[in-house]
Design an enzyme around this catalytic site. Structure first.
Site, mmCIF file in Angstrom:
data_model
loop_
_atom_site.group_PDB
_atom_site.id
_atom_site.type_symbol
_atom_site.label_atom_id
_atom_site.label_comp_id
_atom_site.label_asym_id
_atom_site.label_seq_id
_atom_site.Cartn_x
_atom_site.Cartn_y
_atom_site.Cartn_z
ATOM 1 C CB SER A 1 -25.454 -14.738 15.453
ATOM 2 O OG SER A 1 -25.371 -14.366 16.810
ATOM 3 C CE1 TYR B 1 -30.073 -17.240 17.229
ATOM 4 C CE2 TYR B 1 -28.029 -16.457 18.200
ATOM 5 C CZ TYR B 1 -29.102 -16.267 17.346
ATOM 6 O OH TYR B 1 -29.186 -15.117 16.603
#
Ligand code: NAD
Length: 251
Positions: free
Chosen positions: A143, A156
């Site tokens: 990410s 996350y």
């Protein structure tokens, strides 16, 4: 298909292939010739139909990756259909709350799917790849939060930053064993994962204005990077986290 990118005769296991980025990656790998093993907790019917259109083989394995419990079964069911040459660790979740209020449940849920299950699923397939000596490809879906902090997504960011480090560690341990371990860092792609951001008009406008390409990514925009990292074209590429982000990180 150009020989260097041709995946004919290879089999690729993609987690979370029922929708979004995992589905687009599965379809791109199938177009390049790979048979697909789609693993996830939801119906794979839509992905199966899309893969059928490419002429590549398709196998679905139903499994919930929030624990390690299904891993042995995934390996044995997938391997019953032939060798798994390419593993794409795509399944992932996100939980949003201010760091000051963040709960242990939201921490553990995200770390378990995004990092713990990824490591042990990869270990299980790598043991086979190393035992038969034929090598393989591991592609982790990282990410922008592998590089940046973000806001309101502490578990996350921790999981995706951890995944970037894990990608490098596994590359260092396994490069000489013929396994390429790399990651793709998608930018902002229009999927379920980012629905909350697109539903917030202010955040949506801020994000879009910062992307040099000027628009959200389409899941199919990831296909080329996935085929590259799955193919002989990336034979000497180890431990990279490749941004596919419309230029976001360049800004
Ligand atoms: P999505 O929510 O559409 O898809 C997530 C996939 O993971 C689904 O197939 C879901 O079923 C699967 N999954 C989640 N928990 C699971 C579990 N316990 N067991 C089995 N499968 C499970 O989101 P997406 O955007 O397609 O996300 C795919 C990956 O890409 C994720 O790892 C995500 O973090 C990453 N990512 C997405 C973006 C983006 O902009 N959409 C950006 C960067 C990274």
């Amino acid at each position: 298909m150009n020989g260097m990118f041709d995946l004919t005769g290879k089999r690729a296991l993609v987690t979370g292939a029922n929708t979004g980025l995992g589905q687009a990656i599965a379809v791109a790998l199938a177009h390049a010739g790979a048979g697909i093993v789609a693993v996830g907790r939801s119906s794979m019917a839509e992905t199966e139909a899309m893969v059928a259109g490419t002429g590549s083989s398709f196998q679905a394995i139903s499994a919930d990756l929030s624990t390690l419990e299904p891993i042995d079964r995934i390996v044995s069911e997938a391997s019953a259909g032939g060798r798994v040459d390419i593993l794409v660790n795509n399944a992932g979740i996100i939980r949003r709350a201010d760091a000051i209020d963040f709960t242990e449940a939201d921490w553990d849920a995200v770390m378990d799917v995004n990092l713990k299950s990824v490591f042990f699923l990869t270990q299980a397939f790598a043991r086979r790849m190393i035992a038969d000596g034929a090598g393989g490809k591991v592609i982790n879906i990282a990410s922008l939060l592998s590089f940046q902090g973000g806001i309101r997504i502490p578990s996350y960011t921790a999981s995706k930053s951890g995944l970037a480090g894990l990608t490098r560690l596994l590359a260092c341990e396994w490069a000489a064993r013929g396994i390429n371990v790399n990651a793709i860092a998608p930018g902002y792609f229009a999927t379920n994962n980012t629905q909350a951001l697109r539903d917030d008009p202010d955040r949506n406008a801020q994000i879009q204005a910062r992307i040099p390409a000027g628009h959200w990514g389409k899941p199919s925009d990831l296909g080329g990077a996935a085929v590259f990292l799955a193919s002989d074209a990336s034979a000497y590429v180890h431990g990279v986290v490749l941004p596919v982000d419309g230029g976001w990180l360049a800004r």
